[in-house]
Motif scaffolding. Structure first.
Motif, PDB file in Angstrom:
ATOM      1  N   UNK A  89     -11.009   8.137  -6.510  1.00 49.63           N
ATOM      2  CA  UNK A  89     -11.042   9.317  -7.585  1.00 49.63           C
ATOM      3  C   UNK A  89      -9.814   9.584  -8.120  1.00 49.63           C
ATOM      4  N   UNK A  90      -9.816  10.164  -9.097  1.00 49.20           N
ATOM      5  CA  UNK A  90      -8.645  10.595  -9.999  1.00 49.20           C
ATOM      6  C   UNK A  90      -8.639  12.042 -10.393  1.00 49.20           C
ATOM      7  N   UNK A  91      -7.609  12.675 -10.264  1.00 47.63           N
ATOM      8  CA  UNK A  91      -7.641  13.956 -10.630  1.00 47.63           C
ATOM      9  C   UNK A  91      -6.015  14.204 -11.518  1.00 47.63           C
ATOM     10  N   UNK A  92      -6.132  14.325 -12.836  1.00 46.94           N
ATOM     11  CA  UNK A  92      -4.956  14.637 -13.725  1.00 46.94           C
ATOM     12  C   UNK A  92      -4.301  15.931 -13.302  1.00 46.94           C
ATOM     13  N   UNK A  93      -3.102  16.180 -13.324  1.00 45.85           N
ATOM     14  CA  UNK A  93      -2.308  17.146 -12.926  1.00 45.85           C
ATOM     15  C   UNK A  93      -1.291  17.588 -13.631  1.00 45.85           C
ATOM     16  N   UNK A  94      -0.873  18.680 -14.120  1.00 45.32           N
ATOM     17  CA  UNK A  94       0.478  19.295 -14.699  1.00 45.32           C
ATOM     18  C   UNK A  94       1.600  19.106 -13.706  1.00 45.32           C
ATOM     19  N   UNK A 100      -6.714   8.310   1.890  1.00 48.04           N
ATOM     20  CA  UNK A 100      -5.344   7.738   0.975  1.00 48.04           C
ATOM     21  C   UNK A 100      -5.211   8.627  -0.088  1.00 48.04           C
ATOM     22  N   UNK A 101      -3.943   8.918  -0.275  1.00 48.27           N
ATOM     23  CA  UNK A 101      -3.561   9.913  -1.358  1.00 48.27           C
ATOM     24  C   UNK A 101      -2.459   9.204  -2.206  1.00 48.27           C
ATOM     25  N   UNK A 102      -2.293   9.092  -3.281  1.00 50.23           N
ATOM     26  CA  UNK A 102      -1.312   8.517  -3.909  1.00 50.23           C
ATOM     27  C   UNK A 102      -0.796   9.071  -5.003  1.00 50.23           C
ATOM     28  N   UNK A 103       0.629   9.189  -5.456  1.00 50.68           N
ATOM     29  CA  UNK A 103       1.233   9.853  -6.462  1.00 50.68           C
ATOM     30  C   UNK A 103       0.667   9.100  -7.845  1.00 50.68           C
ATOM     31  N   UNK A 118       2.821   5.921  -5.359  1.00 52.15           N
ATOM     32  CA  UNK A 118       3.442   6.172  -3.908  1.00 52.15           C
ATOM     33  C   UNK A 118       2.684   6.874  -3.083  1.00 52.15           C
ATOM     34  N   UNK A 119       2.636   6.234  -1.918  1.00 56.05           N
ATOM     35  CA  UNK A 119       1.612   6.802  -0.987  1.00 56.05           C
ATOM     36  C   UNK A 119       2.113   8.142  -0.269  1.00 56.05           C
ATOM     37  N   UNK A 173      -1.652  11.202 -13.045  1.00 53.85           N
ATOM     38  CA  UNK A 173      -3.140  11.306 -12.415  1.00 53.85           C
ATOM     39  C   UNK A 173      -3.055  10.815 -10.836  1.00 53.85           C
ATOM     40  N   UNK A 174      -3.352  11.798 -10.143  1.00 56.29           N
ATOM     41  CA  UNK A 174      -3.404  11.292  -8.479  1.00 56.29           C
ATOM     42  C   UNK A 174      -4.602  10.702  -8.058  1.00 56.29           C
ATOM     43  N   UNK A 175      -4.559   9.795  -7.267  1.00 57.10           N
ATOM     44  CA  UNK A 175      -5.507   9.021  -6.761  1.00 57.10           C
ATOM     45  C   UNK A 175      -5.697   9.168  -5.314  1.00 57.10           C
ATOM     46  N   UNK A 176      -7.016   9.616  -4.949  1.00 58.63           N
ATOM     47  CA  UNK A 176      -7.362   9.885  -3.597  1.00 58.63           C
ATOM     48  C   UNK A 176      -8.495   8.915  -3.152  1.00 58.63           C
ATOM     49  N   UNK A 177      -8.417   8.084  -1.929  1.00 63.97           N
ATOM     50  CA  UNK A 177      -9.427   7.341  -1.772  1.00 63.97           C
ATOM     51  C   UNK A 177     -10.163   7.576  -0.489  1.00 63.97           C
ATOM     52  N   UNK A 178     -11.311   7.104  -0.200  1.00 65.41           N
ATOM     53  CA  UNK A 178     -12.202   7.081   1.195  1.00 65.41           C
ATOM     54  C   UNK A 178     -12.471   5.747   1.406  1.00 65.41           C
TER      55      UNK A 178
END
Length: 226
Positions: free
Chosen positions: A45-50, A72-75, A79-80, A100-105
């Motif tokens: 999943x992706x989450x855009x952040x300011x 897993x959460x990546x910048x 970067x992990x 956009x931050x990515x986090x995976x299951x």
């Protein structure tokens, strides 16, 4: 292995059903999602952040053998930030950069069992509060409004909003805990019934064997002559 795709939040559930392994969220203060992750697959999943906002991710495995998952959460630079293996739940809070931050299951380690996963995103300092304050000031023409300053009104509103958000967050977590406990109880109930039937069958078979052997001990095996 699942893919990734961008979707607006109002249709995230539809997108998740039509395109397994993909979903996205538009900026919001609080959002939660429950989905089923098949065995041997991975969902991202992706989450855009300011800049300098706060991103909190909390997840739980509600159902599935072992109640565990890889997270897993990546910048935005790839970067992990967080990598966890075989965990049943977790909470992580980070101060964000623009992107956009990515986090995976990841359930690729399981070949049989699918997992039901719940996660919640809590976003703070998204830059919306300042815009709301500017909108308020447009409607204030005087310096006195019932002897209460604009800042006091905004502080009261923000306090109520924060408490309502926390209440909703706690209720969501309680529902998630309740769902996981119910799934565990149902699984234990099925196991108890299964092994009870196995014990019953074994007892019947053993009883039949014992009766046969006792009966054979008292049989007269000598043949009568005529």
């Amino acid at each position: 292995m699942g893919g990734e795709i961008w979707l607006p939040f109002p249709v995230v559930l539809l997108g998740a059903l039509l395109l397994p392994g993909a979903a996205g969220f538009t900026p919001s203060l609080d959002s939660d999602f429950t989905f089923t992750l098949p065995a041997g697959q991975k969902e991202c999943f992706y989450q855009p952040m300011p800049l300098k906002a706060s991103l909190e991710i909390e997840y739980q495995v509600l159902d599935g053998a072992g109640l565990d998952i890889d997270f897993h959460l990546a910048s935005p630079e790839g970067r992990t930030l967080v990598f966890e293996q075989r965990r049943s739940d977790g909470v992580h809070t980070i101060e964000t950069e623009v992107g956009d931050y990515m986090f995976c299951f990841d359930n690729t380690f399981s070949t049989i069992s699918e997992k039901v996963i719940f996660f919640e995103l809590i976003l703070d300092n998204m830059g919306e509060q300042e815009q709301e304050q500017e909108d308020w000031k447009k409607y204030i023409t005087g310096t006195d409004m019932l002897d209460m300053k604009l800042e006091d009104i905004l502080e009261s509103i923000n306090s109520i909003k924060s408490r309502l958000s926390k209440s909703g967050h706690i209720q969501t977590l309680l529902r998630a805990f309740e769902a996981r406990d119910r799934n565990i109880q149902e699984s234990n109930f099925d196991r108890v019934n299964f092994w009870s039937m196995v014990n019953l069958v074994v007892m019947v078979v053993v009883s039949a064997i014992q009766v046969y052997m006792l009966k054979s001990l008292f049989e007269d095996k000598r043949k009568s002559r005529t």
